[in-house]
Design a protein around this motif. Structure first.
Motif, PDB file in Angstrom:
ATOM      1  N   LYS A  51      -3.917  -1.643  27.061  1.00 46.44           N
ATOM      2  CA  LYS A  51      -2.436  -1.670  26.538  1.00 46.44           C
ATOM      3  C   LYS A  51      -2.056  -3.200  26.437  1.00 46.44           C
ATOM      4  N   ALA A  52      -3.000  -3.909  25.888  1.00 42.85           N
ATOM      5  CA  ALA A  52      -2.873  -5.495  25.866  1.00 42.85           C
ATOM      6  C   ALA A  52      -1.706  -5.908  25.139  1.00 42.85           C
ATOM      7  N   TRP A  53      -1.022  -4.992  24.069  1.00 43.03           N
ATOM      8  CA  TRP A  53       0.262  -5.321  23.547  1.00 43.03           C
ATOM      9  C   TRP A  53       1.521  -5.416  24.465  1.00 43.03           C
ATOM     10  N   GLN A  54       1.406  -4.702  25.626  1.00 40.57           N
ATOM     11  CA  GLN A  54       2.351  -4.849  26.411  1.00 40.57           C
ATOM     12  C   GLN A  54       2.388  -6.241  27.116  1.00 40.57           C
ATOM     13  N   SER A  55       3.622  -6.543  27.599  1.00 43.20           N
ATOM     14  CA  SER A  55       3.665  -7.999  28.418  1.00 43.20           C
ATOM     15  C   SER A  55       3.197  -7.615  29.862  1.00 43.20           C
ATOM     16  N   VAL A  56       2.931  -8.679  30.642  1.00 46.52           N
ATOM     17  CA  VAL A  56       2.549  -8.502  31.959  1.00 46.52           C
ATOM     18  C   VAL A  56       4.005  -8.033  32.671  1.00 46.52           C
ATOM     19  N   TYR A  57       5.028  -8.554  32.562  1.00 48.46           N
ATOM     20  CA  TYR A  57       6.254  -7.865  33.245  1.00 48.46           C
ATOM     21  C   TYR A  57       6.448  -6.391  32.904  1.00 48.46           C
ATOM     22  N   ARG A  58       6.338  -5.969  31.708  1.00 50.41           N
ATOM     23  CA  ARG A  58       6.330  -4.639  31.368  1.00 50.41           C
ATOM     24  C   ARG A  58       5.273  -3.618  32.175  1.00 50.41           C
ATOM     25  N   SER A  59       3.964  -4.300  32.100  1.00 54.52           N
ATOM     26  CA  SER A  59       3.023  -3.442  32.645  1.00 54.52           C
ATOM     27  C   SER A  59       3.354  -3.500  34.230  1.00 54.52           C
ATOM     28  N   VAL A  60       3.969  -4.416  34.942  1.00 50.40           N
ATOM     29  CA  VAL A  60       4.208  -4.466  36.366  1.00 50.40           C
ATOM     30  C   VAL A  60       5.247  -3.432  36.357  1.00 50.40           C
ATOM     31  N   SER A  61       6.286  -3.699  35.555  1.00 48.11           N
ATOM     32  CA  SER A  61       7.489  -2.535  35.803  1.00 48.11           C
ATOM     33  C   SER A  61       7.351  -1.044  35.598  1.00 48.11           C
ATOM     34  N   SER A  94      17.396 -16.619  46.660  1.00 46.52           N
ATOM     35  CA  SER A  94      18.526 -17.533  47.260  1.00 46.52           C
ATOM     36  C   SER A  94      19.086 -16.393  48.279  1.00 46.52           C
ATOM     37  N   ASP A  95      19.121 -15.314  48.368  1.00 46.93           N
ATOM     38  CA  ASP A  95      19.785 -14.164  49.193  1.00 46.93           C
ATOM     39  C   ASP A  95      19.000 -14.365  50.565  1.00 46.93           C
ATOM     40  N   GLY A  96      17.782 -14.919  50.382  1.00 43.75           N
ATOM     41  CA  GLY A  96      17.272 -15.114  51.873  1.00 43.75           C
ATOM     42  C   GLY A  96      15.978 -14.102  51.890  1.00 43.75           C
ATOM     43  N   ALA A  97      15.654 -13.354  51.120  1.00 41.88           N
ATOM     44  CA  ALA A  97      14.760 -12.651  51.039  1.00 41.88           C
ATOM     45  C   ALA A  97      13.306 -13.236  50.582  1.00 41.88           C
ATOM     46  N   SER A  98      12.502 -12.882  51.390  1.00 38.81           N
ATOM     47  CA  SER A  98      11.123 -13.599  51.369  1.00 38.81           C
ATOM     48  C   SER A  98       9.960 -12.670  51.343  1.00 38.81           C
ATOM     49  N   PHE A  99       8.808 -13.036  50.593  1.00 38.07           N
ATOM     50  CA  PHE A  99       7.737 -12.210  50.502  1.00 38.07           C
ATOM     51  C   PHE A  99       6.408 -12.769  50.631  1.00 38.07           C
ATOM     52  N   ASP A 100       5.680 -12.586  51.721  1.00 32.74           N
ATOM     53  CA  ASP A 100       4.345 -13.407  51.777  1.00 32.74           C
ATOM     54  C   ASP A 100       3.175 -12.448  50.998  1.00 32.74           C
ATOM     55  N   TYR A 101       2.732 -13.146  50.169  1.00 34.79           N
ATOM     56  CA  TYR A 101       1.748 -12.566  49.286  1.00 34.79           C
ATOM     57  C   TYR A 101       0.486 -13.147  49.438  1.00 34.79           C
ATOM     58  N   GLY A 102      -0.696 -12.296  50.167  1.00 35.16           N
ATOM     59  CA  GLY A 102      -1.904 -12.683  50.416  1.00 35.16           C
ATOM     60  C   GLY A 102      -3.092 -11.500  50.190  1.00 35.16           C
ATOM     61  N   GLU A 117      12.925  -5.055  41.434  1.00 34.31           N
ATOM     62  CA  GLU A 117      12.916  -6.251  40.455  1.00 34.31           C
ATOM     63  C   GLU A 117      12.546  -7.403  41.316  1.00 34.31           C
ATOM     64  N   ARG A 118      12.536  -7.772  42.331  1.00 34.34           N
ATOM     65  CA  ARG A 118      11.918  -8.867  43.007  1.00 34.34           C
ATOM     66  C   ARG A 118      10.441  -8.605  43.169  1.00 34.34           C
ATOM     67  N   LEU A 119      10.139  -7.389  43.593  1.00 36.03           N
ATOM     68  CA  LEU A 119       8.626  -7.198  43.446  1.00 36.03           C
ATOM     69  C   LEU A 119       8.065  -7.472  41.917  1.00 36.03           C
ATOM     70  N   ARG A 120       8.894  -7.099  41.049  1.00 32.49           N
ATOM     71  CA  ARG A 120       8.361  -7.120  39.497  1.00 32.49           C
ATOM     72  C   ARG A 120       8.129  -8.744  39.270  1.00 32.49           C
ATOM     73  N   GLN A 121       9.207  -9.352  39.950  1.00 35.04           N
ATOM     74  CA  GLN A 121       8.824 -10.857  39.587  1.00 35.04           C
ATOM     75  C   GLN A 121       7.509 -11.359  40.472  1.00 35.04           C
ATOM     76  N   ALA A 122       7.540 -10.830  41.754  1.00 39.63           N
ATOM     77  CA  ALA A 122       6.231 -11.314  42.430  1.00 39.63           C
ATOM     78  C   ALA A 122       5.119 -10.969  41.935  1.00 39.63           C
ATOM     79  N   PHE A 123       4.818  -9.909  41.068  1.00 38.87           N
ATOM     80  CA  PHE A 123       3.592  -9.398  40.449  1.00 38.87           C
ATOM     81  C   PHE A 123       3.584  -9.935  39.147  1.00 38.87           C
ATOM     82  N   SER A 124       4.370 -10.691  38.384  1.00 37.11           N
ATOM     83  CA  SER A 124       4.228 -11.181  37.327  1.00 37.11           C
ATOM     84  C   SER A 124       4.536 -12.602  37.053  1.00 37.11           C
TER      85      SER A 124
END
Length: 490
Positions: free
Chosen positions: A161-171, A92-100, A177-184
């Protein structure tokens, strides 16, 4: 076994039917709805083509393999078009990320958020490739019928480390924080909470990198139709608009199906691509099936979806094929949906704009669009969706207006929405879930529904509720696992 009946013509049922028919097993699919596809249904209204979903096609090789089995060529039936970027992510702050898949462009996008995360992303990519090898290549199409199968897989899962969450692994690798969202966020596309879903699902990033993201010309329904054409060319039979009302059995064998129209069909084996709870509920008179129904109903099911379909005047060349609009409340919003049973007032949205890739899906000078918002299933939140849906539609339209198309309301020519109640009514989905069992570690592999039933020796399951899970590659892999059991048992 020489004959087979399959309940449901979703991707899992169709993929299994192609494998069996290609192997010489005379196969009949019985579908409740008037068209094949299951969750990949289609509506045609006012010159627009509206796919129900799924709309993200990855690992096209797993689909091509279904044609290869009979010496056929997928390109003869389906035209896949590469989508680039895979996704455009917006905040919502206008940030944008093209993922390809353009590595220099992707690294530049990452650096624009935090240069230190370029190296962090390289580490995450190595991890994603490792879990892809373990979770998809080695285990994805492997049936887990006994706990010993799980014990054998455990060391590999522990190493990753399958017991970890995807978000935890990315972090662990990425700071912003926005890249953490982008990759999880990908787990949301298969019904999983990034904060709770096993880090094994980080394999989706590698899956996309390796195979790309694709769209079928004509829509996802064109892929379904291509699978049906191949199945029927091979001699398979498809029965539409005739719901199965009972699975017949004698002792520990299923013997046939009874449908609403009064048909009674018999075969050497039966497989269900239907909802798990609904499927076992069809085995009337079996104490085992009644117990299974109760046990499954107590499992954790994925959320549902609110989907708004729009036919719009005008075209939008700057609007990507796939766009994700993130809520400002990423973690609290996930708690609303998965834990607290609240319908978010500020939903994150997945926007599908297929006419960006295939203009034929809308009349000339028009565009086809849908906006998908994850919402709790009916067991967690059950408003009167018949009236509440109209109110929620306005919330979704406000989000599109504010971040994508300022005059969206003035452009609407066709509009309708789909709610958890529709998932329940049209698909027999328990509690209106959209992705079957939630993809938790404790509901994965052996802990998921087994591809062959533990009691009825010739009853099989396929689709999102079985191993490995939801999404087109997941259900196609489940069909491969189920077929390996059937053909091995034969």
């Amino acid at each position: 076994m020489n004959t087979a009946l399959i309940i449901g013509a979703g991707f899992g049922g169709l993929a299994l039917a192609l494998r069996l028919q290609s192997a010489g097993i005379a196969t009949t699919i019985v579908e409740a709805r008037d068209r094949p596809g299951g969750r990949a249904y289609v509506w045609r209204k006012d010159g627009f083509v509206f796919d129900a979903g799924p709309t993200v096609i990855t690992d096209p090789d797993c689909l091509r393999e279904l044609w290869d089995l009979s010496g056929s060529t997928m390109a003869d039936d389906v035209d896949l078009i590469a989508v680039s970027p895979f996704y455009r992510l917006k905040w919502s702050d206008g940030a944008s990320f093209d993922y390809g898949n353009d590595d220099p462009a992707l690294l530049a996008e990452i650096a624009a958020f935090d240069r230190r995360d370029v190296e962090g992303y390289a580490r995450f990519l190595r991890y994603s490739e490792a879990v892809y090898q373990t979770g998809y290549v080695e285990l994805g199409a492997k049936p887990f019928l006994s706990f010993l199968d799980m014990v054998r897989a455990a060391p590999a899962l522990v190493r990753r480390k399958a017991w970890q969450s995807v978000y935890r692994s990315v972090s662990t690798h990425i700071r912003d924080e926005r890249l953490r969202q982008a990759f999880s966020f990908h787990t949301l596309l298969v019904g999983g909470d990034p904060m709770r879903t096993s880090s094994i699902y980080a394999l989706i990033h590698s899956l996309e990198k390796r195979g790309g993201v694709w769209f079928a010309r004509g829509g996802t329904n064109a892929l379904v139709d291509g699978m049906v054409r191949l199945f029927e060319r091979l001699g398979g039979k498809l029965i539409l608009a005739d719901p199965v009302e009972q699975i017949l059995f004698e002792a520990r064998k299923v013997t046939g199906l009874r449908t609403r129209s009064g048909r009674t069909l018999h075969a050497d084996m039966i497989a269900s691509n239907g909802d798990l709870v609904h499927s076992y509920g069809l085995i009337a008179g079996s104490r085992y099936a009644a117990r299974q129904t109760r046990v499954l109903a107590r499992r954790r099911f994925s959320p549902s979806l609110f989907v708004l379909h729009l036919g719009l005047r005008g075209t939008f060349p700057d609007l990507a094929h796939h766009t994700i609009l993130f809520s400002d409340r990423f973690k609290p919003l996930l708690n609303d949906i998965y834990r607290d049973g609240r319908i978010p007032p500020d939903p994150s949205l997945y926007i599908h704009h297929p006419s960006a890739t295939d203009p034929s899906l809308a009349p000339p000078g028009h565009s086809t669009l849908y906006a998908l918002a994850p919402v709790p299933h009916l067991g967690h939140a059950d408003p009167d969706w018949h009236s509440f849906g109209d109110r929620y539609r306005e919330i979704v339209l406000d989000r599109i207006r504010d971040q994508l198309i300022p005059d969206v309301r003035e452009r609407i020519t066709t509009m309708f929405h789909y709610t958890p109640v529709d998932f329940s009514a049209d698909l027999g989905a328990h509690l209106g879930n959209a992705f079957s069992l939630e993809p938790l570690l404790t509901q994965s592999a052996w802990f998921r529904a087994h591809n062959r039933d533990d009691h009825f020796e010739n009853l099989y399951l396929v689709g999102a509720g079985t191993h490995p899970g939801a999404g087109i590659p997941g259900v196609v892999a489940s069909a491969k696992a189920t077929a390996s059991l059937i053909l091995g048992d034969g």
